[in-house]
Design an enzyme around this catalytic site. Structure first.
Site, PDB file in Angstrom:
ATOM      1  N   TYR A  45       0.862  -1.196   0.000  1.00 14.90           N
ATOM      2  CA  TYR A  45       0.000   0.000   0.000  1.00 14.90           C
ATOM      3  C   TYR A  45       0.893   1.239   0.000  1.00 14.90           C
ATOM      4  CZ  TYR A  45      -4.167   2.606   1.715  1.00 14.90           C
ATOM      5  OH  TYR A  45      -5.233   3.442   1.873  1.00 14.90           O
ATOM      6  N   TYR A 199     -10.066  -6.042   7.692  1.00 14.28           N
ATOM      7  CA  TYR A 199      -8.869  -5.411   8.259  1.00 14.28           C
ATOM      8  C   TYR A 199      -9.207  -4.279   9.219  1.00 14.28           C
ATOM      9  CZ  TYR A 199      -4.444  -2.916   8.477  1.00 14.28           C
ATOM     10  OH  TYR A 199      -3.299  -2.298   8.938  1.00 14.28           O
ATOM     11  N   HIS A 200     -10.085  -3.392   8.759  1.00 10.54           N
ATOM     12  CA  HIS A 200     -10.349  -2.182   9.550  1.00 10.54           C
ATOM     13  C   HIS A 200     -11.088  -2.496  10.839  1.00 10.54           C
ATOM     14  CE1 HIS A 200     -10.034  -1.357   5.239  1.00 10.54           C
ATOM     15  NE2 HIS A 200      -9.251  -0.379   5.635  1.00 10.54           N
ATOM     16  N   LYS A 556     -11.618  15.379  17.180  1.00 10.14           N
ATOM     17  CA  LYS A 556     -10.813  15.020  16.013  1.00 10.14           C
ATOM     18  C   LYS A 556     -10.867  16.219  15.082  1.00 10.14           C
ATOM     19  CE  LYS A 556      -9.499  11.538  14.659  1.00 10.14           C
ATOM     20  NZ  LYS A 556      -8.181  10.868  14.862  1.00 10.14           N
ATOM     21  N   ASP A 560      -9.347  13.399   9.333  1.00 11.07           N
ATOM     22  CA  ASP A 560      -8.872  12.117   9.859  1.00 11.07           C
ATOM     23  C   ASP A 560      -9.981  11.398  10.630  1.00 11.07           C
ATOM     24  OD1 ASP A 560      -7.500  10.109  11.198  1.00 11.07           O
ATOM     25  OD2 ASP A 560      -6.594  11.481  12.641  1.00 11.07           O
ATOM     26  N   HIS A 562      -9.713   8.250  11.985  1.00 11.11           N
ATOM     27  CA  HIS A 562      -9.243   7.173  12.878  1.00 11.11           C
ATOM     28  C   HIS A 562      -9.667   7.498  14.305  1.00 11.11           C
ATOM     29  CE1 HIS A 562      -6.516   6.301   9.515  1.00 11.11           C
ATOM     30  NE2 HIS A 562      -6.570   5.071   9.978  1.00 11.11           N
TER      31      HIS A 562
HETATM   32  C1  SCA Z   1      -2.988 -17.424  -8.788  1.00 14.42           C
HETATM   33  N1  SCA Z   1      -3.640 -17.800  -9.880  1.00 14.42           N
HETATM   34  C2  SCA Z   1      -3.575 -19.118  -9.972  1.00 14.42           C
HETATM   35  C3  SCA Z   1      -2.789 -19.561  -8.874  1.00 14.42           C
HETATM   36  N2  SCA Z   1      -2.450 -18.475  -8.163  1.00 14.42           N
HETATM   37  N3  SCA Z   1      -4.077 -19.973 -10.860  1.00 14.42           N
HETATM   38  C4  SCA Z   1      -3.822 -21.276 -10.676  1.00 14.42           C
HETATM   39  N4  SCA Z   1      -3.071 -21.769  -9.658  1.00 14.42           N
HETATM   40  C5  SCA Z   1      -2.537 -20.955  -8.750  1.00 14.42           C
HETATM   41  N5  SCA Z   1      -1.809 -21.442  -7.770  1.00 14.42           N
HETATM   42  C6  SCA Z   1      -4.322 -16.904 -10.844  1.00 14.42           C
HETATM   43  C7  SCA Z   1      -5.539 -16.235 -10.252  1.00 14.42           C
HETATM   44  O1  SCA Z   1      -6.691 -17.013 -10.386  1.00 14.42           O
HETATM   45  C8  SCA Z   1      -5.603 -14.958 -11.034  1.00 14.42           C
HETATM   46  O2  SCA Z   1      -6.219 -15.154 -12.276  1.00 14.42           O
HETATM   47  C9  SCA Z   1      -4.152 -14.640 -11.292  1.00 14.42           C
HETATM   48  O3  SCA Z   1      -3.449 -15.845 -11.153  1.00 14.42           O
HETATM   49  C10 SCA Z   1      -3.624 -13.586 -10.276  1.00 14.42           C
HETATM   50  O4  SCA Z   1      -3.630 -14.143  -8.986  1.00 14.42           O
HETATM   51  P1  SCA Z   1      -4.538 -13.653  -7.789  1.00 14.42           P
HETATM   52  O5  SCA Z   1      -4.503 -14.721  -6.782  1.00 14.42           O
HETATM   53  O6  SCA Z   1      -5.871 -13.206  -8.228  1.00 14.42           O
HETATM   54  O7  SCA Z   1      -3.663 -12.422  -7.240  1.00 14.42           O
HETATM   55  P2  SCA Z   1      -3.866 -10.891  -7.437  1.00 14.42           P
HETATM   56  O8  SCA Z   1      -4.013 -10.523  -8.851  1.00 14.42           O
HETATM   57  O9  SCA Z   1      -2.756 -10.276  -6.684  1.00 14.42           O
HETATM   58  O10 SCA Z   1      -5.235 -10.583  -6.703  1.00 14.42           O
HETATM   59  C11 SCA Z   1      -5.362 -10.785  -5.346  1.00 14.42           C
HETATM   60  C12 SCA Z   1      -6.756 -10.415  -4.899  1.00 14.42           C
HETATM   61  C13 SCA Z   1      -7.049  -8.958  -5.309  1.00 14.42           C
HETATM   62  C14 SCA Z   1      -7.775 -11.320  -5.570  1.00 14.42           C
HETATM   63  C15 SCA Z   1      -6.848 -10.596  -3.396  1.00 14.42           C
HETATM   64  O11 SCA Z   1      -8.364  -8.562  -4.982  1.00 14.42           O
HETATM   65  C16 SCA Z   1      -6.103  -7.973  -4.702  1.00 14.42           C
HETATM   66  O12 SCA Z   1      -5.012  -7.751  -5.218  1.00 14.42           O
HETATM   67  N6  SCA Z   1      -6.423  -7.313  -3.603  1.00 14.42           N
HETATM   68  C17 SCA Z   1      -5.594  -6.323  -3.016  1.00 14.42           C
HETATM   69  C18 SCA Z   1      -6.343  -5.420  -2.166  1.00 14.42           C
HETATM   70  C19 SCA Z   1      -5.459  -4.376  -1.515  1.00 14.42           C
HETATM   71  O13 SCA Z   1      -4.306  -4.217  -1.865  1.00 14.42           O
HETATM   72  N7  SCA Z   1      -5.968  -3.614  -0.599  1.00 14.42           N
HETATM   73  C20 SCA Z   1      -5.239  -2.615   0.137  1.00 14.42           C
HETATM   74  C21 SCA Z   1      -6.044  -2.178   1.190  1.00 14.42           C
HETATM   75  P3  SCA Z   1      -7.731 -14.704 -12.548  1.00 14.42           P
HETATM   76  O14 SCA Z   1      -7.846 -13.309 -12.069  1.00 14.42           O
HETATM   77  O15 SCA Z   1      -7.870 -14.828 -13.989  1.00 14.42           O
HETATM   78  O16 SCA Z   1      -8.562 -15.645 -11.760  1.00 14.42           O
HETATM   79  S1  SCA Z   1      -5.174  -1.102   2.246  1.00 14.42           S
HETATM   80  C22 SCA Z   1      -6.319  -0.601   3.397  1.00 14.42           C
HETATM   81  O17 SCA Z   1      -7.495  -0.539   3.157  1.00 14.42           O
HETATM   82  C23 SCA Z   1      -5.815  -0.328   4.784  1.00 14.42           C
HETATM   83  C24 SCA Z   1      -5.390   1.020   4.948  1.00 14.42           C
HETATM   84  C25 SCA Z   1      -6.460   2.067   4.981  1.00 14.42           C
HETATM   85  O18 SCA Z   1      -6.294   3.032   4.253  1.00 14.42           O
HETATM   86  O19 SCA Z   1      -7.406   1.960   5.753  1.00 14.42           O
HETATM   87  N1  5AD Z   2       1.397   4.293   2.645  1.00 18.45           N
HETATM   88  C1  5AD Z   2       1.734   3.120   3.245  1.00 18.45           C
HETATM   89  N2  5AD Z   2       1.032   2.544   4.219  1.00 18.45           N
HETATM   90  C2  5AD Z   2      -0.068   3.171   4.640  1.00 18.45           C
HETATM   91  N3  5AD Z   2      -0.963   2.852   5.579  1.00 18.45           N
HETATM   92  C3  5AD Z   2      -1.887   3.820   5.610  1.00 18.45           C
HETATM   93  N4  5AD Z   2      -1.607   4.770   4.708  1.00 18.45           N
HETATM   94  C4  5AD Z   2      -0.481   4.395   4.082  1.00 18.45           C
HETATM   95  C5  5AD Z   2       0.302   4.957   3.041  1.00 18.45           C
HETATM   96  N5  5AD Z   2      -0.042   6.096   2.460  1.00 18.45           N
HETATM   97  C6  5AD Z   2      -0.967   1.617   6.324  1.00 18.45           C
HETATM   98  C7  5AD Z   2      -0.598   1.716   7.746  1.00 18.45           C
HETATM   99  C8  5AD Z   2      -1.888   1.825   8.478  1.00 18.45           C
HETATM  100  C9  5AD Z   2      -2.761   0.955   7.654  1.00 18.45           C
HETATM  101  C10 5AD Z   2      -4.200   1.298   7.804  1.00 18.45           C
HETATM  102  O1  5AD Z   2      -2.304   1.110   6.338  1.00 18.45           O
HETATM  103  O2  5AD Z   2      -0.005   0.489   8.065  1.00 18.45           O
HETATM  104  O3  5AD Z   2      -1.848   1.339   9.784  1.00 18.45           O
END
Ligand code: SCA
Ligand code: 5AD
Length: 683
Positions: A45, A199-200, A556, A560, A562
């Site tokens: 991230y 997660y949150h 707050k 923000d 949080h």
């Molecule tokens: C993978 N594949 C396989 C395989 N492994 N096929 C056969 N055998 C295996 N062993 C295939 C999958 O089916 C897929 O194809 C392709 O390879 C890519 O793999 P994947 O597993 O889908 O991986 P990816 O592309 O990385 O996707 C992962 C996921 C996706 C599905 C979880 O949604 C993702 O990347 N999510 C990330 C979310 C994120 O980063 N969130 C940050 C939140 P197909 O697609 O064709 O099936 S940060 C936050 O919210 C906190 C901070 C805040 O601000 O509050």
């Molecule tokens: N870059 C990297 N990590 C971040 N986080 C939040 N904002 C950022 C950013 N801009 C991470 C921290 C936080 C969680 C919610 O996501 O780890 O605790």
């Protein structure tokens, strides 16, 4: 609680045993070959300042072993404010990248081939203009829609529950989520249209079972809405992705991820899905930010490694490992590299990728997976009994459950029952070697964004923008039109993120949440504790001297949202005998002054975790002075690097509390500061 050891008896008759990885109910993993064929995606991230700085960080991450991208947007973007909006000023570029238009989005991905790299975008409130800007940016770079791979978070329910970057009220927000799923399922078949997040909840205080239950309850609500549009489960369900936190409760976290797949598979099957693909849960995991400490931050590398291993043993598809300087600021270049290396070392040096579900068949793990699934089912039944998750949200049940968890955790830490090395055990007297922290020059980013917006507005076809925004506004009033399609049209003619949001606000009302904190729970846990009883006595003595209990207003400031920290402090001080009021989220300095005039307060406490403390406190102090309220002692808590302490003190801040400060230390320091003010006045 775990048993001292487990035996065959613990797994006899368990219904979920017997499947292989890649087989329904997928408890052992979504794929047969798992990491042997494709290791989880190292997806960190990332985002800060403007698009150019974040673009450079993306390129660095990819060059140094990152395998996918994940965009962190700033709070102004999350809440649908352009950077030049007066409310947004202090927060521009602080917790993520500032994106105002498709031009910014194009710079963000400049030189990155979007047909090759999958991109996750954590966006919920302003999901329409941000998803639209991504699609238009790719289109203008010549990348076909079916080539776009990635994920949009698009999970608004948890925003109302914990994350607090909502814009519209729940009903219109649910429509927007569903519009996005519907549009992407037809137009971007390889893009995951939701990342339904637990997660949150964990970060806010939920234990793993509650985290999973709330995630699945939200997922069910989305499924209901999408089904009501007539979409076929087998067509869209494999693009609903999940996102979990991984904390320090090692065995339980692994069991949670296994149970998550089991329960999801059951849920989707029950709803009539036929394809295996629809029943297979895929997930991203992030190590816990909350579990990391400002004290001895290098310890965080160890915590994160352990959490990452739990995520991997649990079978995650994608992983973010937090940087060790988490509790001090956003990751620096160095700490980001170490965080990434944690995953590279796991993937390439340990052999962990060679065997799928290595815990499968363990007496302990299988019985814990079952116990976890049972606890989650019990929570889901409780939610159903209330009429569903929206009702449980509106009644306050959800926030009460989460806050109860966070208060028990806090009291266990403050009494030493839950160990945190370097915080409540084996505290070091040595000063921590200071690390070079990332510093965002907020005012420079703000000025640059303002100039860019002004230029954009001069150079675009104003009439076309107006027409597109009018169509979007009309669409908001008309269920059945797809709002993402209309937003894409507006973004393409260079409407800004803020303008699209304003157009929607014409027909969709802005949501305002109540601030709540629990009473009585924290003190109940600490009744036997001498340090706590001493604080209670001191508060009482202060009250007897003054003729009233010490009264504190907690607020707050800025954008923000949080609020775990402020809620815990509010509950703790209230239980100790303080009079406590908590202002609404997103308070402005003027609103704070109004609250201070409404009744007498002895002290003002401000919580800021967004990095915007310097400009926000400066604004607040200015407003307090103008309103002749500057005699009131001011306390600040949150993520405040030591290098900013002197500047805050110069502005008039009496005390600064960093994360991990014990409740009695906060209470006693406030009382001492109040007593010092009284002495000073008496002289
Ligand atoms: C993978 N594949 C396989 C395989 N492994 N096929 C056969 N055998 C295996 N062993 C295939 C999958 O089916 C897929 O194809 C392709 O390879 C890519 O793999 P994947 O597993 O889908 O991986 P990816 O592309 O990385 O996707 C992962 C996921 C996706 C599905 C979880 O949604 C993702 O990347 N999510 C990330 C979310 C994120 O980063 N969130 C940050 C939140 P197909 O697609 O064709 O099936 S940060 C936050 O919210 C906190 C901070 C805040 O601000 O509050
Ligand atoms: N870059 C990297 N990590 C971040 N986080 C939040 N904002 C950022 C950013 N801009 C991470 C921290 C936080 C969680 C919610 O996501 O780890 O605790």
């Amino acid at each position: 609680m775990h048993k001292p050891y487990y035996t065959q008896d613990d797994i006899d008759g368990l219904a979920h045993l017997g499947s292989c990885p890649g087989e329904s109910p997928f408890v052992r993993g979504p794929f047969e070959s798992m990491y042997r064929q494709k290791p989880w995606t190292i997806r960190q991230y990332t985002g800060f300042a403007g698009a150019d700085a974040s673009n450079a960080a993306f390129k660095r991450t990819l060059a140094e072993g990152g395998q996918g991208l994940s965009v962190a947007f700033d709070l102004a973007t999350h809440l649908g404010f352009d950077s030049d909006h007066p409310t947004a000023q202090a927060d521009v570029g602080r917790t993520g990248v500032a994106i105002d238009s498709v031009e910014d989005m194009k710079r963000l991905f400049d030189g990155i081939d979007l047909s090759q790299v999958s991109v996750s975008m954590t966006m919920n409130g302003a999901v329409l203009p941000i998803m639209a800007a991504f699609i238009v940016a790719a289109e203008e770079r010549g990348v076909a829609r079916h080539q776009l791979r990635g994920t949009i978070q698009n999970d608004i329910l948890k925003e109302f529950m914990v994350r607090n970057t909502y814009i519209f009220e729940p009903e219109p927000s649910m429509r927007i989520c569903t519009d996005v799923v519907e549009y992407l399922s037809h137009e971007l078949p390889n893009f995951n249209s939701m990342s339904i997040s637990g997660y949150h909840f964990q970060e806010a205080g939920a234990d793993p079972a509650l985290e999973l239950a709330l995630t699945l309850a939200n997922a069910r609500a989305y499924l209901d809405r999408i089904a009501a549009r007539g979409l076929d489960l087998d067509h869209f369900c494999h693009r609903l992705s999940f996102f979990f936190g991984v904390g320090m409760n090692f065995f339980n976290e692994i069991a949670k991820l296994r149970a998550a797949r089991l329960l999801w598979s059951e849920e989707v099957e029950r709803r009539g899905a036929r394809s295996e693909r629809a029943k297979r849960m895929k997930m991203h995991c992030q190590t816990s930010g909350w579990s990391l400490t400002a004290q001895e931050p290098q310890n965080n590398l160890i915590r994160t490694t352990i959490e990452a291993m739990a995520g991997v043993f649990g079978g995650t598809q994608s992983l973010h490992t937090n940087a060790y300087d988490e509790a001090l600021s956003l990751p620096s270049e160095h700490s980001a590299r170490l965080a990434r290396n944690t995953q590279l070392i796991l993937q390439q040096e340990t052999g962990i990728c060679e065997v799928a579900d290595p815990w499968g068949g363990s007496y302990m793990m299988e019985s814990m997976t079952k116990a976890m699934a049972d606890r989650v089912r019990a929570y889901l039944a409780q939610i159903d009994a209330q009429g569903g998750i929206l009702q449980a949200l509106q009644s306050g049940w959800v926030s009460e459950q989460i806050q109860t968890g966070s208060l028990h955790t806090q009291s266990r830490i403050d009494t030493g029952q839950q160990a945190i090395i370097g915080v409540n055990r084996f505290v070091s007297d040595e000063p921590t070697p200071s690390a070079a922290l990332l510093k965002v020059e907020g005012s420079a980013v703000l000025n640059e964004q303002r100039t860019r917006i002004a230029h954009l507005k001069q150079s675009r076809d104003g009439a076309a923008v107006e027409q597109a925004l009018a169509r979007l506004a009309a669409g908001a009033a008309q269920p059945g039109t797809n709002l993402l399609a209309l937003t894409i049209d507006a973004i393409r003619v260079r409407a800004t993120v803020g303008e699209c949001t304003q157009a929607l606000l014409g027909h969709m009302r802005r949501y305002h949440a109540d601030s709540r904190f629990l009473r009585g729970l924290y003190a109940a846990d600490r009744r036997q504790d001498t340090a706590w009883r001493r604080l209670e006595r001191q508060v009482k003595t202060f009250g007897e001297g003054e003729g009233h209990a010490p009264a504190i207003l907690l607020v707050k400031l800025g954008l923000d949202g949080h609020d775990r920290g402020i809620q815990v402090v509010a509950s703790g001080l209230k239980d100790a005998g303080f009079e406590v009021d908590m202002g609404p989220l997103f308070s402005t300095p003027e609103q704070v002054c109004k609250m201070l005039k409404f009744r007498h307060y002895d002290a003002l406490g401000v919580s800021i975790l967004s990095g915007a403390h310097l400009p926000l406190i400066e604004q607040l102090v200015g407003a307090l002075r103008e309103n002749r309220l500057d005699a009131i002692p001011l306390f600040v808590g949150g993520i405040i690097p030591e290098t900013d302490t002197a500047a805050l003190q110069d502005l008039g801040v009496s005390l600064i509390f960093s994360p991990g400060t014990r409740m009695e230390v906060i209470g006693e320091s406030i009382l001492n500061a109040l007593a010092a003010v009284r002495c000073h006045c008496a002289e």
